[in-house]
Scaffold this motif. Structure first.
Motif: not given
Length: 199
Positions: A164-182
């Motif tokens: 899982x790749x999680x990009x925490x949101x900042x003011x006014x933006x949502x946290x983004x989640x990407x499901x990948x494989x390795x």
């Protein structure tokens, strides 16, 4: 329930190309505009690698698990985590060991108690830069849920390749989640475990 985009690296691509693709995803998250507040730019969360059958309470990695630990480091070859979060179990520490040796980052160990998910999420959000989290089939999705407000179920017991790749949101933006494989792909059907609560 928020929809999480799935990203699986094509299995037939050369290894170098696969690393470039993962590196590009990681770099994209790291270069996204950030506020000066203390929070990570990208959180990479994986379950520990394949484990030996014994001892049942705290086994080490199997040969396949060691290979996955090396694959994790390869996937992060273009990134240098500033923080590594693991549990008290050897299999999480050993999965993170190759990345630790390359980066020199001493892992933050979170106890496996009722507060594990809360404490892990707090440690993650206090970090900066890229954070690597190695946990368990029932803790990694729960930590993603705590960070992103998703409702992911536990990973199946036979599933090890999920990232899982999680990009925490900042003011006014949502946290983004990407499901990948390795690493080596999971066996066919490894993600089907209705009614199970794997560990």
């Amino acid at each position: 329930m928020p929809r999480i985009p799935a990203f699986a690296l094509p299995r037939r691509l050369p290894s170098a190309m696969r690393l470039i693709l993962v590196g590009t995803m990681l770099l994209g998250g790291a270069l996204a505009p950030r506020m000066a507040s203390a929070q990570p730019s990208l959180v990479v969360l994986v379950r520990h690698g394949e484990k030996q059958p014994a001892p049942a309470d705290d086994p080490s990695l199997s040969e396949a698990g060691v290979a996955r630990a090396n694959a994790l480091d390869a996937a992060l070859a273009h990134s240098t985590p500033s923080t590594i979060v693991v549990s008290v179990r050897k299999r999480t520490v050993e999965t993170a060991a190759v990345v630790q040796q390359r980066t020199g980052v001493t892992p933050t160990v979170i106890g496996l108690d009722a507060q594990h998910v809360k404490n892990a999420a707090a440690a993650i959000m206090q970090a900066k830069g890229v954070v690597l989290v190695v946990g368990h089939s029932n803790t990694i999705p729960a930590i993603v849920n705590a960070l992103a407000g998703t409702t992911l179920p536990d990973l199946c017991d036979a599933s090890y390749a999920t990232m899982f790749l999680v990009t925490p949101g900042t003011s006014g933006s949502k946290t983004q989640v990407v499901k990948a494989h390795y690493g080596a792909p999971d066996a066919v059907g490894a993600d089907r475990c209705a009614g199970m609560t794997p560990r």
